[in-house]
Design an enzyme around this catalytic site. Structure first.
Site, mmCIF file in Angstrom:
data_model
loop_
_atom_site.group_PDB
_atom_site.id
_atom_site.type_symbol
_atom_site.label_atom_id
_atom_site.label_comp_id
_atom_site.label_asym_id
_atom_site.label_seq_id
_atom_site.Cartn_x
_atom_site.Cartn_y
_atom_site.Cartn_z
ATOM 1 N N GLU A 69 0.656 -1.505 -0.208
ATOM 2 C CA GLU A 69 0.029 0.325 0.128
ATOM 3 C C GLU A 69 0.895 1.534 -0.173
ATOM 4 O OE1 GLU A 69 -1.458 -2.982 1.975
ATOM 5 O OE2 GLU A 69 -2.673 -3.014 1.385
ATOM 6 N N HIS A 138 -9.513 -6.349 10.799
ATOM 7 C CA HIS A 138 -9.959 -5.873 9.913
ATOM 8 C C HIS A 138 -11.051 -5.628 9.701
ATOM 9 C CE1 HIS A 138 -7.202 -9.227 8.347
ATOM 10 N NE2 HIS A 138 -7.038 -8.494 7.043
#
Lengths: 333, 81
Positions: A69, A138
């Site tokens: 990322e 998450h």
């Protein structure tokens, strides 16, 4: 691929019923058609969805990225500086942490540090998953920490119409915009405008329901139980005004304060952790600018300051629900 | 033996589904693996297959209704043997 609007054959002045996810696709495809500088990038983005986007726009505009990322967010910012308008799909909201150095130290600061010589027209998208046993790594809703960064605009659309209008406004904006999608809103359907120039200006709140007794401000996925609570209370004669800020930064404080001036009572609901949350910020602003309107103390409903548990039994207790919102409002009446 | 027909969890972020159409009526015979109900989720419309062979004894979620994942949509009474 064709979008639902294209398949329908409807004109620009019409509406078409679709869910939140389809409205998001519609917004992105329309903007890519309108402006060839708009590109999309993200992990496996050229192949997931059956490769439909890449079939339509080609690999020059749909960029598959490796699982890194920080690096691909940097690539996106570089592309934005050099004239493209990237939509960077960071997928799960917790992955924003990996991209945070690029978002904060580069995207948010370059206009300031170059005296306005550089602009970074880029959109960072992510999904907030929770309530589904995805465990602590998450399940975050990290928009509050990015609100603390000057130079970023932040939207949390809570309806199909809002995701379409705000996503398109974000893509056309000349500065970095973070778009947080709440997965609890994905199945919602609404009649959305087919007009390819339908935009919702960043920084405008929406009064979702008019009321006179209490102002209820709900963020993102908290809007669903908030509207259910307002509906239930109306049957008991309690009139709740429901407001969705839609854009968290810049925040439309005028709409909230105007409502509090009318009702004198304020309940704030969100699914992020309590400390330094957007509801904390709204409470502070109303205390500073609208204290004289308040008949009762401000109430906040948030997730507790603990990580999101895996256990369904525990996670089910984590977030404000219709019953807890109803109880908080009744405390003020 | 009674076996439930469960609304599956098709993916991350898919927490609910709406029954679009029952392909079988109460009392109909069904074969294991045969599509028996169409469900719409935020991402796609998909069918749920009969988990076992038998008779569809009860429809618990009617057409047009929305249910959470892991909800029993109906029941199948398995054939003997």
């Amino acid at each position: 691929m064709s979008t639902a609007v294209e398949k329908s054959g409807l004109g620009a002045g019409d509406h078409i019923r679709m869910n939140y996810l389809d409205a998001l696709v519609e917004a992105q495809v329309e903007e890519m058609e309108r402006d060839e500088r708009v590109i999309m990038m993200g992990e496996d983005i050229a192949i997931y969805g059956g490769g439909k986007l890449v079939e339509r726009f080609g690999p020059d505009r749909i960029w598959s990225m490796p699982i890194s990322e920080s690096s691909f967010t940097g690539v996106g910012i570089g592309a934005a500086i050099n004239g493209l308008r990237p939509i960077v799909d960071l997928n799960i909201a917790s992955f924003m942490y990996l991209a945070a150095d690029q978002i904060i130290n580069q995207a948010s600061k370059l206009r300031y540090m170059t005296g306005g010589q550089i602009s970074v027209p880029i959109v960072f998208r992510c999904c907030m998953y929770y309530g589904a046993s995805l465990a602590a790594q998450h399940s975050d809703r990290p928009y509050p920490m990015f609100m603390n960064i000057p130079g970023l605009k932040i939207v949390c659309p809570a309806s199909p119409t809002d995701i379409k209008g705000l996503m398109k406004a974000a893509i056309r904006d000349d500065d970095p915009v973070l778009v947080f999608e709440d997965t609890k809103l994905w199945p919602l359907k609404a009649d959305i405008p087919t007009d390819p120039d339908f935009l919702i200006p960043l920084g405008s709140a929406l009064v979702k329901r008019q009321g006179t007794d209490v102002t209820l401000v709900a963020i993102a996925g908290a809007m669903r139980p908030a509207l259910d609570a307002a509906q239930a209370l109306s049957k008991e004669g309690i009139s709740v005004e429901v407001i969705d800020p839609r854009t968290l930064k810049p925040l439309d404080t005028a709409t909230i304060i105007e409502s509090v001036a009318k009702t004198g009572r304020l309940v704030l609901v969100e699914n992020a952790h309590r400390m330094c949350s957007v509801t904390g910020e709204i409470a502070a602003i109303v205390a500073e600018e609208g204290f004289e309107y308040l008949k009762r103390p401000i109430q906040r409903l948030t997730a507790s300051d603990v990580h999101v548990p895996f256990s369904p039994a525990l996670e089910g207790q984590m977030f404000p629900r219709k019953a807890t919102i109803v109880a908080a409002i009744k405390k003020l009446i | 033996m009674t076996t439930p027909i469960v609304l599956p969890k098709w993916g991350m972020g898919i927490d609910e589904g709406t029954v679009i159409r029952w392909l079988k009526a109460e009392g109909d015979s069904v074969a294991a693996g045969e599509p028996i109900v169409e469900i719409e989720t935020a991402k796609a419309s998909q069918s749920v297959d009969a988990p076992v062979s038998g008779r569809l004894t009860k429809i618990l979620v009617a057409e047009g209704e929305t249910a959470l994942v892991n909800t029993d949509l109906g029941t199948i009474e398995q054939h003997d043997g």
